[in-house]
Design a protein around this motif. Structure first.
Motif, short mmCIF file in Angstrom:
data_model
loop_
_atom_site.label_atom_id
_atom_site.label_comp_id
_atom_site.label_asym_id
_atom_site.label_seq_id
_atom_site.Cartn_x
_atom_site.Cartn_y
_atom_site.Cartn_z
N GLY A 4 9.49 -74.79 106.70
CA GLY A 4 10.66 -75.66 106.76
C GLY A 4 10.69 -76.68 105.65
O GLY A 4 11.73 -76.90 105.01
N VAL A 5 9.55 -77.32 105.38
CA VAL A 5 9.49 -78.33 104.33
C VAL A 5 9.75 -77.71 102.96
O VAL A 5 10.53 -78.24 102.15
N LEU A 6 9.11 -76.57 102.68
CA LEU A 6 9.33 -75.91 101.39
C LEU A 6 10.79 -75.50 101.22
O LEU A 6 11.35 -75.62 100.12
N LEU A 7 11.40 -75.01 102.28
CA LEU A 7 12.80 -74.60 102.19
C LEU A 7 13.70 -75.79 101.93
O LEU A 7 14.60 -75.73 101.08
N LEU A 8 13.49 -76.89 102.65
CA LEU A 8 14.32 -78.07 102.45
C LEU A 8 14.17 -78.64 101.04
O LEU A 8 15.16 -78.98 100.38
N VAL A 9 12.92 -78.75 100.57
CA VAL A 9 12.69 -79.27 99.22
C VAL A 9 13.27 -78.32 98.18
O VAL A 9 13.84 -78.75 97.17
N GLY A 10 13.12 -77.02 98.43
CA GLY A 10 13.68 -76.05 97.49
C GLY A 10 15.19 -76.12 97.40
O GLY A 10 15.76 -75.96 96.31
N LEU A 11 15.84 -76.37 98.51
CA LEU A 11 17.31 -76.46 98.51
C LEU A 11 17.80 -77.67 97.73
O LEU A 11 18.95 -77.69 97.28
N THR A 12 16.96 -78.67 97.56
CA THR A 12 17.34 -79.83 96.75
C THR A 12 17.21 -79.55 95.26
O THR A 12 17.65 -80.35 94.44
N GLY A 13 16.58 -78.44 94.91
CA GLY A 13 16.38 -78.10 93.51
C GLY A 13 15.07 -78.57 92.92
O GLY A 13 14.79 -78.32 91.76
#
Length: 321
Positions: free
Chosen positions: A194-203
């Motif tokens: 979840g953390v990696l996905l959220l940070v990834g979505l921010t670019g």
């Protein structure tokens, strides 16, 4: 009676073998255009969902234990899952799988320094000998003599994985014994994904994935094969076998069996990727494994105060690699 230790050893070896496949499966995805972060999200996300069912069953009537350990699960997800796996998968972009794994295993030696500096637990002679052997082995693994390609970026990623693994060990020593291992593993992987996905979505992190054919073991196949291998073989089967093996052998003995993961990783990478470290790197790897074994043997003899955490993934079945 005699069959139980044999069954425990077989399960611990199965856990080591299946965990050792992760670098080889990840390499095929990364070479096809996947970012390491995307490969980690896919691996631990699917595994967290599959393990959610046994995790929920293990927590029946003990939901207060889960709430009380939310911080520990979150930190485990950030360090033991997200940091350790992202760094390891990035390391295999530049280094042989076995070399990258050896660098990650230096996290055990980092814990020795942490326990000394932070808690004043001066290492005893056997631990010092093991640490020195591992550091000498590191020099050979990095091939400082220059007989093999040296990739500083890959080494930095590998050492980052070591820090992530060291963080896991420190956290593992403080886990509430009432919290089931499968619940810790599933929850930590869910947090990490979840953390990696959220940070990834921010670019801030690269999230690249391709959904065509990939090359695995010299053959063209669907991208679903390495994804299934990473999530089901190198995570679900590995964790469940590790949990079962640890319950029979105990964490200390199963942690010694878990050291065979490095040997299996080198063998699997050789068979499927035609990738083999140089002779000097293999010698250095043997020194690192021997050094880690000495540190754990010293731990097995007992420590004067708080014991060092004892296992990577097979032993406590919590690690996120």
């Amino acid at each position: 009676m005699h069959s139980r230790p044999a069954a425990g050893a077989a399960l611990a070896l199965l856990s080591a073998v299946t965990f050792a496949t992760s670098g080889t499966f990840a390499r095929s995805l990364i070479e096809a255009g996947w970012s390491a972060e995307s490969a980690v999200i896919a691996r631990v996300g699917v595994a967290a969902l599959v393990l959610a069912i046994p995790a929920l069953l293990s927590l029946r009537g003990r939901w207060s234990v889960l709430r009380g350990n939310a911080t520990s699960i979150g930190m485990f997800g950030l360090l033991g899952v997200a940091l350790a796996q992202v760094c390891f998968f990035n390391a295999v972009r530049y280094l042989p799988v076995g070399v990258a794994l050896l660098l990650e295993y230096l996290g055990i030696i980092l814990v020795v320094g942490w326990m000394w500096l932070r808690h004043g637990q001066r290492p005893r002679r056997l631990t010092v000998a093991g640490s020195v052997a591992a550091l000498v082995g590191l020099a050979f693994v990095l091939d400082l003599a220059g007989t093999a390609d040296f990739h500083p970026v890959g080494v930095l990623w590998g050492l980052g994985a070591a820090f992530g693994l060291a963080g896991y060990f420190v956290l593992a020593g403080r886990v509430d014994p009432r919290l089931p291992s499968v619940a810790m593993a599933s929850g930590g992987m869910a947090v990490g994904a979840g953390v990696l996905l959220l940070v990834g979505l921010t670019g801030l992190l690269p999230l690249h994935a391709t959904f065509g054919d990939v090359t695995f073991a010299g053959q063209t196949t669907s991208w679903l094969l390495p994804i299934a291998g990473l999530s089901l073989v190198a995570a679900v089967i590995a964790y469940l076998a590790g949990i079962a093996g640890t319950r029979i052998l105990g964490p200390r003995l199963s942690s010694f069996v878990g050291l065979t993961e490095v040997l299996f990783a080198v063998l699997i990478a050789w068979l499927f990727l035609n990738e083999l470290p140089t002779g000097w790197q293999l010698f250095g790897g043997a020194l690192i494994v021997a050094g880690v074994a000495l540190v754990r043997l010293d731990e097995l003899r007992g420590s004067p105060s708080e014991p060092m955490p004892v296992s990577p993934e097979p032993a406590l079945a919590l690690d996120g690699r």
